[in-house]
Design an enzyme around this catalytic site. Structure first.
Site, PDB file in Angstrom:
ATOM      1  N   ASP A  78     -11.208   3.617  -3.238  1.00 27.89           N
ATOM      2  CA  ASP A  78     -10.909   2.349  -3.910  1.00 27.89           C
ATOM      3  C   ASP A  78     -11.239   2.450  -5.400  1.00 27.89           C
ATOM      4  O   ASP A  78     -11.996   3.343  -5.835  1.00 27.89           O
ATOM      5  CB  ASP A  78     -11.761   1.247  -3.253  1.00 27.89           C
ATOM      6  CG  ASP A  78     -11.117  -0.131  -3.332  1.00 27.89           C
ATOM      7  OD1 ASP A  78     -10.195  -0.311  -4.139  1.00 27.89           O
ATOM      8  OD2 ASP A  78     -11.565  -1.024  -2.589  1.00 27.89           O
ATOM      9  N   ASP A  81      -3.921  -6.188  -1.672  1.00 32.12           N
ATOM     10  CA  ASP A  81      -4.984  -6.885  -0.936  1.00 32.12           C
ATOM     11  C   ASP A  81      -4.435  -8.125  -0.261  1.00 32.12           C
ATOM     12  O   ASP A  81      -5.171  -8.819   0.442  1.00 32.12           O
ATOM     13  CB  ASP A  81      -6.109  -7.289  -1.892  1.00 32.12           C
ATOM     14  CG  ASP A  81      -7.139  -6.187  -2.026  1.00 32.12           C
ATOM     15  OD1 ASP A  81      -7.084  -5.224  -1.248  1.00 32.12           O
ATOM     16  OD2 ASP A  81      -7.998  -6.293  -2.914  1.00 32.12           O
TER      17      ASP A  81
HETATM   18  C1  DGJ Z   1     -10.489  -3.850  -2.468  1.00 32.59           C
HETATM   19  C2  DGJ Z   1      -9.646  -3.280  -1.376  1.00 32.59           C
HETATM   20  O1  DGJ Z   1      -8.305  -3.370  -1.684  1.00 32.59           O
HETATM   21  C3  DGJ Z   1      -9.983  -3.966  -0.076  1.00 32.59           C
HETATM   22  O2  DGJ Z   1      -9.137  -3.518   0.946  1.00 32.59           O
HETATM   23  C4  DGJ Z   1     -11.417  -3.695   0.238  1.00 32.59           C
HETATM   24  O3  DGJ Z   1     -11.582  -2.319   0.460  1.00 32.59           O
HETATM   25  C5  DGJ Z   1     -12.296  -4.167  -0.890  1.00 32.59           C
HETATM   26  N1  DGJ Z   1     -11.880  -3.638  -2.146  1.00 32.59           N
HETATM   27  C6  DGJ Z   1     -13.729  -3.817  -0.642  1.00 32.59           C
HETATM   28  O4  DGJ Z   1     -14.534  -4.129  -1.683  1.00 32.59           O
END
Ligand code: DGJ
Length: 736
Positions: A466, A536
């Site tokens: 991430d 997300d």
């Molecule tokens: C952003 C990601 O896109 C989510 O899927 C998740 O992993 C969060 N970060 C966790 O902080």
């Protein structure tokens, strides 16, 4: 070197028969893919000219193009400043001009491709540029890039240094993607007008939340899905970019693509070469769909990690459990996943932090030690639990970042990017900061995050990488005053070097590029990653749009697409499980929820859908995509399908987008089938109490593609279960 062999076939070099007949060294060169050619004229002492990019071309036609001439193949700023340029510099003596001409031409090859290189050199200064076009043998994709070399006796500042230039005959249309966090990849289609159209990113770390480095040009008016000439272009870079289309009164739109020089002027030291990232170019006469299929083929064959490997059905813990990880919760999720037929469990954010346990997004990044309060038996226990249930184990990390509250920043305050004389710049939650990947010690640390996890837990098979922070800082305190603007470019070099090390040691690891959702959906990050988390936003309705736009350039195998809970975490929209499943099945299927929050009936639906997905997985992940009805066309439905290469199997997806009493929906014509074959239809993920009228029936491919099918507006359900939502997944199998 095979400069002069006449090959109009795949992967060959083309040249003009005029010069050959006269016994002269030919000045016209080209490369070809199975279905396209790119031709340039490169005469000694002159600037190279761009003659052609389009369907495969034959020598007599090249002769004509040769006489007709064309625009300069890589405009440089110097003696003619009236038009935009791909390259501009400041020489050590302050001279701002370039005056270049062809010095040499060469052809090389590797097992995949032929590479044409035209070297141009300044007539006065020892400064040269290799213009390279790499044509693939097996897919219609040509990568264009440059290598800029400074042999002067002092540093040359590159103020603009595009990877490629492409003249596109007017009047073209442009299709491109833009958006925001959780609303990525919205499609815009527009006619190119006089003036400059610029698509640029300055985020620094991730580059696709707000716009994309990939575009399509429709050459026959508004681009259509399955007909018309389309050029696709993708800058393969994960840092700041700038795509410019300059349209003046001439016959051509001038398309420039490269690293964004804003804040990134690059000082090229004496003896140093600068290799620009490639721009992947494709040409299709089968419209946007044909260009997309070319990108998908190229991605699977040459760009994605493990593009030939089926992706597993996974459960990711994030939306199901957030930071509240416990050993029991993880064990439960693993066993629940196994009972649903899932294949891989991924533990997301929240598992780490010793002195500062990760309870929210305000602390702990960088402290990649297991939180023993949450996971007393460590990751090893979870890997074993997963193995005992016959599923794989994966884990989330965000190794480029730390937080202002972390042991890492206390130990290594100098590892954080800081602008001289300025306070540290924070991002997510006002706490997240960027580690300086230009620092070799930081590179070792980031590599070590993965290496320690893997060496301590060799069973880990998947990493979700991430990046929730933007670059933000403009410069960095490690750099001298006159090299501050190198920072972003060196950052991405540092990232590449770490990822190279990871891939060298762990070639089988599956890695997902996530960056606060779809912040890193680009072809620059792909040599190291298997897939993207495209957003997300897991709301099924909005995902149709996000995945639609993303599919212009990236294949379904690379799009993590998860069934999430309702109401949705981002949009709060209530969407029935059937619809959520049907959207998720059109990509790389996964789950993003707490299985224990589902009813038995919902779990059974998921179990059945996962089983069905495994059957259709080869078609979705390796088949040809045909987009049938666009969600942008205002027809209240969206539809697409995947066809296996041999056209023996296909999967048709149909989603209703809005609901009104008395609405009339379009009949959907299929595409990509064999008109001469017959296909039996079977509905997947069926919820209706009675089968569709077409269930089990056989239709000719010709009928399905010319007339198409009427899909009912609503589902037939028992009273009390009625829904305004409607979606269908049809599996087609050739029966003859
Ligand atoms: C952003 C990601 O896109 C989510 O899927 C998740 O992993 C969060 N970060 C966790 O902080």
């Amino acid at each position: 070197m095979r400069l002069f062999s006449v090959l109009s076939a795949v992967g060959g070099i083309l040249f003009s028969s005029l010069a050959a007949a006269a016994g002269e060294a030919p000045a016209v060169y080209g490369v070809s893919t199975p279905g396209t050619s790119l031709v340039v004229k490169a005469e000694q002492g002159k600037m190279p000219r761009f003659l052609y990019f389009g369907p495969s071309i034959e020598t007599p036609d090249i002769d004509f193009l040769c006489r007709a001439g064309g625009p300069v193949a890589y405009p440089v700023l110097g003696l003619d400043c009236a038009t935009d340029a791909a390259l501009s510099v400041v020489h050590p003596d302050g001279n701002l001009s370039l005056d270049m001409a062809v010095e040499s031409v060469s052809l090389s090859s590797d097992e995949d491709s032929e590479i044409l290189t035209v070297t141009i050199r300044d007539k006065v200064y020892p400064f040269s540029v290799d213009l390279c076009w790499k044509a693939y043998h097996d897919v219609d994709m040509i990568e264009a890039r440059t290598v800029i070399r400074n042999d002067e006796d002092g540093p040359v500042t590159l103020t603009r240094f595009d990877s490629a230039f492409l003249p596109i005959r007017r009047d073209a249309w442009l299709a491109h993607l833009s958006g925001t966090w959780a609303g990525e990849a919205r499609l815009t289609t527009e006619q190119l007008e006089l003036g400059v159209k610029m698509i640029a990113d300055r985020n620094g770390v991730r580059n696709s939340h707000n716009s994309h480095a990939e575009v399509m040009f429709g050459l026959d008016g508004r681009p259509q899905e399955n007909s018309g000439a389309v050029i696709g272009a993708a800058l393969c870079y994960s840092g700041n970019y700038q795509l410019r289309i300059d349209t003046d009164a001439s016959d051509y739109h001038k398309f420039f693509a490269g690293i964004n020089p804003d804040n990134s002027q690059y000082v090229l030291e004496p003896g140093e070469s600068f290799e620009t990232p490639p721009v992947a170019l494709t040409y299709s006469i089968e419209g946007l769909g044909g260009a997309s299929r070319n990108f998908h083929d190229w991605a699977r064959a040459h760009r994605l990690a493990h593009g030939d490997r089926e992706r597993k059905v996974l459960l990711n813990s994030w939306e199901g459990i957030s930071y509240f990880i416990t050993e029991q919760a993880m064990d439960d999720m693993i066993s629940d996943l196994a009972s649903l037929g899932g294949e891989l469990f991924v533990m997301d954010d929240g598992w780490f932090g010793d002195r500062y346990p990760r309870m929210n997004d305000r602390s702990s990044l960088g402290d990649w030690t297991v939180d023993r309060e949450k996971l007393p038996h460590g990751i090893g226990h979870l890997v074993q639990t997963a193995a005992s249930h016959g599923v794989g184990f994966g884990i989330w990390i965000e190794p480029e970042m730390t937080d202002t509250t972390s042991e890492l920043i206390e130990t290594h305050p100098d590892w954080v990017v800081r602008i001289p004389q300025r306070d540290i710049v924070t991002g997510r939650a006002g706490a997240q900061v960027l580690l300086d990947l230009t620092n070799p010690d930081v590179q070792d640390f980031v590599f070590g995050v993965v290496d320690s996890l893997m060496t301590q837990n060799p069973g880990i098979e998947y990493i979700k990488w991430d990046a929730n922070n933007s670059g933000r800082p403009n410069g960095a305190d490690r750099y001298p005053a006159d090299r501050q603007s190198r920072f972003y470019i060196d950052y991405h070099r540092g990232l590449a070097s770490v990822l190279d090390r990871i891939r060298a040691k762990y070639p089988d690891l599956t890695m997902q590029a996530c960056a606060g959702g779809g912040g890193r959906v680009n072809y620059g990050i792909l040599p190291w990653f298997d897939e993207f988390w495209t957003s997300d936003n897991t709301d099924a309705l909005q995902r149709i749009y996000i995945q639609w736009g993303t599919s212009y350039f990236f294949p379904a195998i690379a799009m993590g697409s998860h069934i999430s809970a309702s109401p949705n975490h981002q949009t709060a929209r209530d969407v029935p499980l059937k619809y959520r499943i049907d959207v998720a099945m059109s990509g790389r299927l996964g789950l993003e929820l707490q299985p224990r929050s589902m009813t038995d009936q919902e779990r059974e639906m998921c179990r059945k859908a996962i089983g069905e997905y495994k059957e259709i997985r080869p078609v979705v992940q390796f088949g040809d995509l045909y987009r049938l009805v666009s969600p942008y066309d205002g027809k209240s439905v969206a539809s697409l399908m995947y066809c296996s290469r041999d056209k023996s199997r296909a999967v048709f997806f149909w989603w209703k987008l809005e609901h009104f009493q008395g609405m009339s929906l379009p009949r959907v014509r299929m595409a990509g089938l064999d008109p001469a074959r017959h296909y039996r239809i079977c509905e997947l993920d069926r919820i209706d109490t009675v089968p569709l009228p077409l269930e089990g029936l056989t239709f000719s491919g010709a009928f399905l593609m010319s007339r198409g099918l009427d899909i009912p507006v609503s589902h037939t359900l028992d009273p009390g279960h009625r829904t305004s939502w409607s979606s269908r997944v049809l599996y087609l199998e050739a029966v003859d």
